[in-house]
Design a protein around this motif. Structure first.
Motif, PDB file in Angstrom:
ATOM      1  N   ARG A  59       0.816  -1.220   0.000  1.00  0.00           N
ATOM      2  CA  ARG A  59       0.000   0.000   0.000  1.00  0.00           C
ATOM      3  C   ARG A  59       0.845   1.263   0.000  1.00  0.00           C
ATOM      4  O   ARG A  59       1.825   1.377   0.720  1.00  0.00           O
ATOM      5  N   ALA A  60       0.437   2.224  -0.844  1.00  0.00           N
ATOM      6  CA  ALA A  60       1.190   3.465  -0.988  1.00  0.00           C
ATOM      7  C   ALA A  60       1.118   4.291   0.295  1.00  0.00           C
ATOM      8  O   ALA A  60       0.067   4.398   0.928  1.00  0.00           O
ATOM      9  N   GLN A  61       2.252   4.878   0.646  1.00  0.00           N
ATOM     10  CA  GLN A  61       2.358   5.734   1.822  1.00  0.00           C
ATOM     11  C   GLN A  61       2.614   7.168   1.372  1.00  0.00           C
ATOM     12  O   GLN A  61       3.386   7.405   0.456  1.00  0.00           O
ATOM     13  N   THR A  62       1.969   8.104   2.035  1.00  0.00           N
ATOM     14  CA  THR A  62       2.218   9.514   1.747  1.00  0.00           C
ATOM     15  C   THR A  62       2.982  10.145   2.894  1.00  0.00           C
ATOM     16  O   THR A  62       2.845   9.744   4.052  1.00  0.00           O
ATOM     17  N   ASP A  63       3.778  11.145   2.559  1.00  0.00           N
ATOM     18  CA  ASP A  63       4.565  11.864   3.556  1.00  0.00           C
ATOM     19  C   ASP A  63       4.221  13.342   3.459  1.00  0.00           C
ATOM     20  O   ASP A  63       4.258  13.923   2.370  1.00  0.00           O
ATOM     21  N   LEU A 121       2.130  23.146   2.732  1.00  0.00           N
ATOM     22  CA  LEU A 121       2.028  21.747   3.129  1.00  0.00           C
ATOM     23  C   LEU A 121       2.388  20.912   1.903  1.00  0.00           C
ATOM     24  O   LEU A 121       1.714  20.997   0.875  1.00  0.00           O
ATOM     25  N   ILE A 122       3.445  20.123   1.998  1.00  0.00           N
ATOM     26  CA  ILE A 122       3.980  19.394   0.857  1.00  0.00           C
ATOM     27  C   ILE A 122       3.667  17.917   1.016  1.00  0.00           C
ATOM     28  O   ILE A 122       4.125  17.266   1.971  1.00  0.00           O
ATOM     29  N   CYS A 123       2.882  17.380   0.089  1.00  0.00           N
ATOM     30  CA  CYS A 123       2.450  15.986   0.148  1.00  0.00           C
ATOM     31  C   CYS A 123       3.153  15.197  -0.954  1.00  0.00           C
ATOM     32  O   CYS A 123       3.119  15.578  -2.130  1.00  0.00           O
ATOM     33  N   GLU A 124       3.793  14.095  -0.571  1.00  0.00           N
ATOM     34  CA  GLU A 124       4.519  13.260  -1.530  1.00  0.00           C
ATOM     35  C   GLU A 124       4.157  11.798  -1.323  1.00  0.00           C
ATOM     36  O   GLU A 124       3.940  11.360  -0.185  1.00  0.00           O
ATOM     37  N   VAL A 125       4.104  11.052  -2.419  1.00  0.00           N
ATOM     38  CA  VAL A 125       3.890   9.608  -2.353  1.00  0.00           C
ATOM     39  C   VAL A 125       5.261   8.947  -2.402  1.00  0.00           C
ATOM     40  O   VAL A 125       6.027   9.161  -3.348  1.00  0.00           O
ATOM     41  N   VAL A 183      -3.950  20.551  13.070  1.00  0.00           N
ATOM     42  CA  VAL A 183      -3.152  19.392  12.698  1.00  0.00           C
ATOM     43  C   VAL A 183      -3.644  18.908  11.335  1.00  0.00           C
ATOM     44  O   VAL A 183      -4.840  18.710  11.128  1.00  0.00           O
ATOM     45  N   TYR A 184      -2.704  18.715  10.412  1.00  0.00           N
ATOM     46  CA  TYR A 184      -3.050  18.424   9.019  1.00  0.00           C
ATOM     47  C   TYR A 184      -2.537  17.046   8.590  1.00  0.00           C
ATOM     48  O   TYR A 184      -1.514  16.565   9.090  1.00  0.00           O
ATOM     49  N   VAL A 185      -3.261  16.439   7.660  1.00  0.00           N
ATOM     50  CA  VAL A 185      -2.815  15.220   6.976  1.00  0.00           C
ATOM     51  C   VAL A 185      -3.166  15.384   5.495  1.00  0.00           C
ATOM     52  O   VAL A 185      -3.940  16.271   5.116  1.00  0.00           O
ATOM     53  N   CYS A 186      -2.601  14.525   4.661  1.00  0.00           N
ATOM     54  CA  CYS A 186      -2.933  14.555   3.236  1.00  0.00           C
ATOM     55  C   CYS A 186      -3.147  13.128   2.735  1.00  0.00           C
ATOM     56  O   CYS A 186      -2.826  12.152   3.428  1.00  0.00           O
ATOM     57  N   ARG A 187      -3.663  13.025   1.540  1.00  0.00           N
ATOM     58  CA  ARG A 187      -3.898  11.732   0.911  1.00  0.00           C
ATOM     59  C   ARG A 187      -3.819  11.929  -0.600  1.00  0.00           C
ATOM     60  O   ARG A 187      -4.080  13.022  -1.105  1.00  0.00           O
ATOM     61  N   ALA A 188      -3.453  10.879  -1.321  1.00  0.00           N
ATOM     62  CA  ALA A 188      -3.357  10.972  -2.783  1.00  0.00           C
ATOM     63  C   ALA A 188      -4.186   9.860  -3.417  1.00  0.00           C
ATOM     64  O   ALA A 188      -4.453   8.821  -2.799  1.00  0.00           O
ATOM     65  N   GLU A 189      -4.609  10.095  -4.661  1.00  0.00           N
ATOM     66  CA  GLU A 189      -5.328   9.056  -5.408  1.00  0.00           C
ATOM     67  C   GLU A 189      -4.964   9.156  -6.885  1.00  0.00           C
ATOM     68  O   GLU A 189      -4.512  10.192  -7.378  1.00  0.00           O
ATOM     69  N   ARG A 190      -5.156   8.052  -7.593  1.00  0.00           N
ATOM     70  CA  ARG A 190      -4.979   8.044  -9.041  1.00  0.00           C
ATOM     71  C   ARG A 190      -5.716   6.848  -9.621  1.00  0.00           C
ATOM     72  O   ARG A 190      -6.082   5.900  -8.918  1.00  0.00           O
TER      73      ARG A 190
END
Length: 396
Positions: A107-111, A128-132, A182-189
């Protein structure tokens, strides 16, 4: 003459068409995604090809389609793939394609990271920088604020003003008090959409003057010794009890002022005997969930830095002292540092007059025998006419 005819015939020979393999969405994918292999043959004049797909060193054909789809892809599908084609009803054959490697991870993890830092003053810019991890192609991103309910369950609320797109940055050009959180992010494709897990938690703390409430700390400093009494009070102009002291600890837990570690009276939270685990960010929260006046409180057993609780206004004087729990008087000669650079040595206090934005940063003090204090963030805010009026309304 025969030799010349032979050369002309070779010049008219047709080379085998070239073949190209593509993988969507990427050569590095994650278990559960939908992945499509496509074989494209540059064969002019050929209307129909029969395709043959091979994996690794196997000599057997596993698919005869131009596009082969794994839905969902598994780790066993990883490997090197190539294809070639034969003209249907004809004699032409293509070249073999170059092998393309498909990598399948769990499973893909985001940072999620914060730039330039998580402590801000009103008006600062922050991203806020979100990377997979391990992949960059084809992702769209979403950002969320994270809150905790009374039973410590996490609630995710997508930012209404964030635009989802291929770029992994969410930027606030002028931070306001409301951006504290407090922030989080998520990615999809892909289609159907494949979602990564939520990222690590990143707090962002915005300091400034609020017309609604002030966080009063006694003793009035950000660092405190162990085994002393500490009082935190949310005070507004009407002296109401609608405010509550909250904290976010180093173990990434939201906590109310509770009997487990403190006592709540009205809008005042009192810690009778401080311990190092009381270290965290404390703020005032309204009944509707708005957060104001975050302050980083550090509890240390020996050496502490005495610094102001709230942001220093440009043009004012900043005074820092190094305090020692087991010495009378408490402030002895020490060295003072900002971000690792020595500013002043062997002095009982450091005074910076006419403070500017350049003085913002992390400060600490160090004694040759007693050791060094924790680091404290000093915020500097510009004073405008509106802020002066705002400050007066708080103090009246």
């Amino acid at each position: 003459k025969q030799h010349i005819v032979f050369i002309v015939n070779c010049c008219n020979c047709t080379e085998r068409p070239k073949v190209q393999v593509s993988i969507k969405p990427d050569q590095h994918v994650f278990r559960g995604e939908t992945v499509t292999l496509r074989c494209d043959i540059d064969g002019e004049g050929v209307t129909s090809w029969q395709y043959s797909w091979y994996k690794d060193s196997s000599g057997s054909v596993f698919s005869e389609l131009q596009e082969h789809t794994f839905s969902p892809v598994t780790k066993s599908d990883a490997g090197k793939y190539f294809c070639y084609g034969v003209e249907r009803g004809g004699s032409r054959r293509s070249q073999h394609s170059d092998a393309v490697t498909l990598t399948v991870s769990d499973r893909a993890q985001t940072d999620l990271s914060v730039s330039p830092q998580k402590w801000l003053t009103e008006g600062d810019s922050v991203s806020l920088i979100c990377e997979v991890n391990g992949s960059s192609a084809g992702w769209t991103f979403s950002w969320f604020t994270l809150t905790a309910s009374s039973d410590n369950r996490y609630n995710f609320q997508q930012l209404s003003d964030s635009s989802r797109g291929t770029g992994g940055n969410y930027t606030v050009s002028s931070a306001a008090l409301k951006h504290t959180g407090v922030y989080v992010c998520r990615a999809e494709r892909g289609n159907p959409a494949y979602n990564t897990t939520y990222s690590n938690k990143q707090p962002v703390w915005v300091t400034g003057v609020s017309p609604l409430v002030s966080l009063i700390i006694s003793p009035s400093r950000t660092q405190h010794f162990t085994y002393v009494s500490l009082s935190l009070s949310c005070e507004d102009q009407s002296n109401s009890d609608r405010w509550r002291v909250k904290r976010y600890t180093e173990s990434e837990q939201w906590e109310n002022c509770s009997s487990r570690w403190a006592s709540q009276t009205g809008s005042t939270c009192t810690i009778n005997s401080t311990i190092t685990s009381n270290t965290g960010v404390y703020w005032c929260q309204s009944e509707s969930g708005e957060n104001y006046h975050p302050v980083n409180i550090t509890v240390h057993y020996d050496v502490i830095l005495e610094s102001p609780v709230h942001p220093v206004t440009e043009g004012d004087t900043l005074t820092l002292r190094c305090l020692y729990k087991f010495t009378t008087p408490q402030n002895l000669r020490a060295d003072f540092y900002k971000a690792g650079s020595l500013l002043q040595n062997q002095t009982t206090e450091m005074i910076i007059s006419n403070v500017s934005k350049s003085h913002e940063g992390f400060y600490y003090c160090k004694h040759s025998e007693r050791g060094e204090s924790p680091k404290s963030w000093i915020s500097v805010r510009g004073e405008t006419v509106d802020q002066k009026t705002l400050l007066k309304s708080v103090l009246v």
